[in-house]
Write a protein that holds these residues in place. Sequence first.
Motif, mmCIF file in Angstrom:
data_model
loop_
_atom_site.group_PDB
_atom_site.id
_atom_site.type_symbol
_atom_site.label_atom_id
_atom_site.label_comp_id
_atom_site.label_asym_id
_atom_site.label_seq_id
_atom_site.Cartn_x
_atom_site.Cartn_y
_atom_site.Cartn_z
ATOM 1 N N GLN A 122 38.676 -12.390 -37.689
ATOM 2 C CA GLN A 122 37.436 -11.780 -37.926
ATOM 3 C C GLN A 122 37.606 -10.341 -36.929
ATOM 4 O O GLN A 122 38.147 -10.459 -35.863
ATOM 5 N N LEU A 123 37.071 -9.324 -37.512
ATOM 6 C CA LEU A 123 37.264 -7.992 -36.871
ATOM 7 C C LEU A 123 36.018 -7.226 -36.736
ATOM 8 O O LEU A 123 35.250 -7.332 -37.354
ATOM 9 N N SER A 124 36.120 -6.637 -35.472
ATOM 10 C CA SER A 124 34.619 -6.004 -35.280
ATOM 11 C C SER A 124 34.999 -4.421 -34.836
ATOM 12 O O SER A 124 35.800 -4.358 -33.763
ATOM 13 N N LEU A 125 34.292 -3.338 -35.329
ATOM 14 C CA LEU A 125 34.505 -2.009 -34.857
ATOM 15 C C LEU A 125 33.153 -1.655 -34.159
ATOM 16 O O LEU A 125 31.815 -1.634 -34.778
ATOM 17 N N ASP A 126 33.329 -1.271 -32.720
ATOM 18 C CA ASP A 126 32.053 -0.800 -31.993
ATOM 19 C C ASP A 126 31.191 -1.505 -32.121
ATOM 20 O O ASP A 126 29.875 -1.523 -32.096
ATOM 21 N N GLY A 127 31.102 -2.844 -32.050
ATOM 22 C CA GLY A 127 30.032 -3.827 -31.688
ATOM 23 C C GLY A 127 29.267 -4.203 -33.038
ATOM 24 O O GLY A 127 28.439 -5.079 -33.029
ATOM 25 N N ALA A 128 29.843 -3.784 -34.148
ATOM 26 C CA ALA A 128 29.133 -4.330 -35.426
ATOM 27 C C ALA A 128 29.733 -5.496 -35.637
ATOM 28 O O ALA A 128 30.478 -6.097 -35.183
ATOM 29 N N ARG A 129 28.941 -6.079 -36.740
ATOM 30 C CA ARG A 129 29.044 -7.440 -37.100
ATOM 31 C C ARG A 129 30.547 -7.720 -37.642
ATOM 32 O O ARG A 129 31.540 -7.011 -38.333
ATOM 33 N N PRO A 130 31.352 -8.892 -37.000
ATOM 34 C CA PRO A 130 32.613 -9.024 -37.322
ATOM 35 C C PRO A 130 32.743 -9.471 -38.705
ATOM 36 O O PRO A 130 31.941 -10.102 -39.368
ATOM 37 N N ARG A 131 33.698 -8.885 -39.288
ATOM 38 C CA ARG A 131 34.175 -9.468 -40.838
ATOM 39 C C ARG A 131 35.345 -10.009 -40.983
ATOM 40 O O ARG A 131 36.331 -9.820 -40.095
ATOM 41 N N MET A 163 25.989 5.886 -34.600
ATOM 42 C CA MET A 163 27.041 6.001 -35.710
ATOM 43 C C MET A 163 27.277 4.725 -36.530
ATOM 44 O O MET A 163 27.748 4.723 -37.527
ATOM 45 N N ARG A 164 27.067 3.436 -35.854
ATOM 46 C CA ARG A 164 27.725 2.221 -36.514
ATOM 47 C C ARG A 164 26.187 1.704 -37.142
ATOM 48 O O ARG A 164 25.148 1.850 -36.851
ATOM 49 N N ARG A 165 26.697 0.912 -38.073
ATOM 50 C CA ARG A 165 25.506 -0.040 -38.609
ATOM 51 C C ARG A 165 25.518 -1.281 -37.947
ATOM 52 O O ARG A 165 26.527 -1.782 -37.588
ATOM 53 N N SER A 166 24.293 -2.043 -38.094
ATOM 54 C CA SER A 166 24.217 -3.192 -37.692
ATOM 55 C C SER A 166 23.730 -4.031 -38.701
ATOM 56 O O SER A 166 22.822 -3.925 -39.316
ATOM 57 N N ARG A 190 24.435 -5.912 -29.531
ATOM 58 C CA ARG A 190 23.418 -6.527 -30.481
ATOM 59 C C ARG A 190 24.001 -7.318 -31.584
ATOM 60 O O ARG A 190 24.957 -6.882 -32.303
ATOM 61 N N CYS A 191 23.157 -8.571 -31.879
ATOM 62 C CA CYS A 191 23.403 -8.991 -33.051
ATOM 63 C C CYS A 191 22.023 -9.545 -34.093
ATOM 64 O O CYS A 191 21.169 -9.740 -33.264
ATOM 65 N N VAL A 192 22.037 -9.686 -35.213
ATOM 66 C CA VAL A 192 21.005 -9.949 -35.909
ATOM 67 C C VAL A 192 21.293 -10.930 -36.813
ATOM 68 O O VAL A 192 22.238 -11.468 -37.241
ATOM 69 N N PHE A 193 19.979 -12.168 -36.879
ATOM 70 C CA PHE A 193 20.243 -13.233 -37.732
ATOM 71 C C PHE A 193 19.012 -13.607 -38.559
ATOM 72 O O PHE A 193 17.877 -13.100 -37.911
#
Length: 250
Positions: A88-97, A1-4, A237-240
């Motif tokens: 910064q805020l993250s929803l369901d493990g997505a990238r903090p913004r 459901m979430r984007r990463s 998970r995180c991507v860079f």
Amino acid sequence: MRRSHGILFTFLSCAGCSESASLAERPRAAAPAPANAGEAELPPLPVLARTGRPPEPVRILEPPDGAELDVASARSLSVRVRGPSSLQLSLDGARPRPVVSDTLRIADLLDDSETLAAGAHDLVLVAVGPDGVVLEPTAGGVATVRFFVGTRPIPPAPPRIVCLAPFGTYYGATPTIALDFVVASGDPTDANVEISPVARRARASGRGPFALGNFESGDYRVTLEPVPGAPPALPGRCVFAYNRELERSP
């Protein structure tokens, strides 16, 4: 459901890019072991120092922890937060913004085509220092809330490992890239770390942040999972991206 994307702690713009300049100044760290190393032999990642403590604890005021929302309420949900600057805020493990207002719509944390599915959802709010690293979690640098669309699932949904860093693009010849994460709706725990596509594995033991090591230029994904024998948890998970040849523009 979430984007990463990965304590840390958003409208909203790239947080990972701001991390890279200061992280590039940190000492080199040993690379994690290859993927074929036995689980018991996974080397621990070096621990980096946090830069400070928040002047006040961060807080998620709405929704309250444990809130149960129907579909209509979830669609129009507003998130209210409180804390120092550089949140910064993250929803369901997505990238903090980066957070630019103390009240924001849940829709601003979703893609245009996304909706909140039934079940458990996790919000993680963090305070970030000048170097882009989350401020001391035990002093109030991190706040988490779990809310539900529909009734609470039975059995309960497991905790979620939320990667706070690294995200974005890192530059320079020899940066030390920091890994930071938090366990939402669960106790702090160690995690097994896998870095793709280089097939490196290591263990993050204790409180971070942790030094991931040296990389060639390219795109990477970091996966965090519970260590063998630990209670179940949803993986983080995180991507860079890393560009060794270029320095970050001022």
